[in-house]
Design an enzyme around this catalytic site. Structure first.
Site, PDB file in Angstrom:
ATOM      1  N   ASP A   1     -10.476   3.523   4.233  1.00  0.00           N
ATOM      2  CA  ASP A   1     -10.867   2.121   4.039  1.00  0.00           C
ATOM      3  C   ASP A   1     -12.386   1.963   4.042  1.00  0.00           C
ATOM      4  O   ASP A   1     -12.904   0.886   3.769  1.00  0.00           O
ATOM      5  CB  ASP A   1     -10.268   1.277   5.175  1.00  0.00           C
ATOM      6  CG  ASP A   1      -9.308   0.223   4.666  1.00  0.00           C
ATOM      7  OD1 ASP A   1      -9.171   0.110   3.432  1.00  0.00           O
ATOM      8  OD2 ASP A   1      -8.700  -0.481   5.497  1.00  0.00           O
TER       9      ASP A   1
ATOM     10  N   LYS B   1       0.839  -1.206   0.000  1.00  0.00           N
ATOM     11  CA  LYS B   1       0.000   0.000   0.000  1.00  0.00           C
ATOM     12  C   LYS B   1       0.871   1.253   0.000  1.00  0.00           C
ATOM     13  O   LYS B   1       0.609   2.215  -0.724  1.00  0.00           O
ATOM     14  CB  LYS B   1      -0.940  -0.006   1.215  1.00  0.00           C
ATOM     15  CG  LYS B   1      -2.045  -1.050   1.085  1.00  0.00           C
ATOM     16  CD  LYS B   1      -2.831  -1.259   2.376  1.00  0.00           C
ATOM     17  CE  LYS B   1      -3.798  -2.420   2.214  1.00  0.00           C
ATOM     18  NZ  LYS B   1      -4.536  -2.751   3.444  1.00  0.00           N
TER      19      LYS B   1
ATOM     20  N   GLN C   1      -4.518  -1.322   9.647  1.00  0.00           N
ATOM     21  CA  GLN C   1      -4.400  -2.632   9.017  1.00  0.00           C
ATOM     22  C   GLN C   1      -5.003  -3.694   9.944  1.00  0.00           C
ATOM     23  O   GLN C   1      -4.608  -3.831  11.091  1.00  0.00           O
ATOM     24  CB  GLN C   1      -2.913  -2.939   8.723  1.00  0.00           C
ATOM     25  CG  GLN C   1      -2.692  -4.253   7.991  1.00  0.00           C
ATOM     26  CD  GLN C   1      -3.308  -4.266   6.588  1.00  0.00           C
ATOM     27  OE1 GLN C   1      -3.253  -3.272   5.854  1.00  0.00           O
ATOM     28  NE2 GLN C   1      -3.916  -5.384   6.208  1.00  0.00           N
TER      29      GLN C   1
END
Ligand code: NAP
Length: 290
Positions: A120, A53, A97
């Site tokens: 996200d 990422k 994460q």
């Protein structure tokens, strides 16, 4: 024989659009978008996803950093880190994460994010915005799936989309997206208690498998000509492979590609799109912040 949907190529297209967008943004005198990634513990898969990422962000001109914490960090300390990132005018997007170590309540951690920095799309405010057709961040994997369909010219209007899996990360947000008037699909969401699953799957014009079971979708579950989107990432131990394992999807790809109209491979299908949509969301977050 199915047309293979090249997720890598489509993701490269999206990434290059984001790169152009970032370049225009900075040329207008703004600081580059900044993505803060929170990584707790030393799960090698999580560390590898995060590296991917950050590297993709840098390629697009997005600034960013990985904030690494020991697995023993307390919830209070992590919430305080998130508060600082929420308050910082330099941070456009924050990504936590997952999964987090067991003693941390991931829903409480996600709830602490500023929804306008939640790139996200996992905050309940963004989930609510999605189901009410309001502007907000959409989780990256379902956002990537609709982008794959759109850019592959696969019609969704009036088509029966069957989604296997009802997670908050993939299945549910994808159902909400495909129901939007922009896509106008007729959506069925299946899960582990769905009856006659193979029969339901055979009625799908678009079949999305997001359950995490190696080769669960067999050829006899596929309507000839259907578009098959394989979200699954399953690790199969195999000493013949250099790493001792290989990754495969939820669909029996070799059998399915003989029947389907379109199909995504694993790897190289949905996965690269997830990262591309994260970059797009981060650029959007920077614009929101102004
Ligand atoms: P999850 O939270 O574990 O959800 C799995 C879903 O599948 C649940 O709704 C479950 O039903 C359903 N399910 C499990 N076994 C089933 C069965 N035998 N028949 C029907 N439904 C069944 O998983 P997730 O986070 O959505 O991820 C799904 C897969 O996608 C995983 O392999 C994951 O690694 C992969 N993934 C890939 C990407 C990417 O970028 N490519 C991103 C995210 C996830 P119940 O609700 O009834 O338990």
């Amino acid at each position: 024989m199915a047309t293979i949907i090249d997720g890598k190529a489509i993701a490269a297209e999206v990434r290059s659009e984001v790169r152009e967008d970032v370049a225009k943004w900075t040329a207008d005198g703004h600081a580059p978008p900044y993505l803060a990634v929170i990584l707790v513990g030393d799960n090698p898969a999580s560390a590898s996803y995060v590296r991917g990422k950050i590297k993709a962000s840098q390629d697009a001109g997005i600034a960013g950093d990985t904030l690494k914490f020991d697995a023993s960090i307390s919830e209070k300390a992590l919430l305080s880190v998130i508060q600082d990132l929420n308050d910082s005018p330099h941070v456009s997007g924050i990504l936590v994460q997952l999964p987090l170590p067991g003693h941390l309540d991931s829903s409480r951690i996600i709830a602490a994010l500023n929804p306008d920095k939640d790139v996200d799309g996992l905050h309940t405010v963004n989930a609510g915005r999605l189901v009410t057709d309001s502007q907000g961040f959409v989780p990256c994997t379902p956002a990537g799936i609709v982008e794959l369909l759109r850019r592959s010219n696969i019609p969704t209007e009036g088509q029966h989309a069957v989604i296997l899996g009802r997670s908050h990360l993939v299945g549910r947000p994808l159902a909400s997206l495909l129901l939007r008037k922009q896509y106008n699909a007729t959506v069925t969401v299946c899960h582990s208690r769905t009856k006659n699953l193979p029969e339901v799957c055979r009625t799908a014009d678009i079949l999305v498998a997001a359950i995490g079971r190696t080769h669960f979708v067999s050829a006899d579950m596929i309507k000839p000509g259907a578009a098959i989107i394989d979200v699954g990432i399953n690790r199969v131990e195999d000493p013949k492979h250099k790493r001792g394992y290989y990754l495969t999807g939820d669909v029996d790809y070799n059998a399915a590609k003989e029947l389907a109209g379109y199909i995504t491979p694993v790897p190289g299908g949905v996965g690269p799109m997830t990262i591309a949509m994260l970059l797009k969301n981060t650029m959007t977050a920077a614009k929101l912040l102004g």
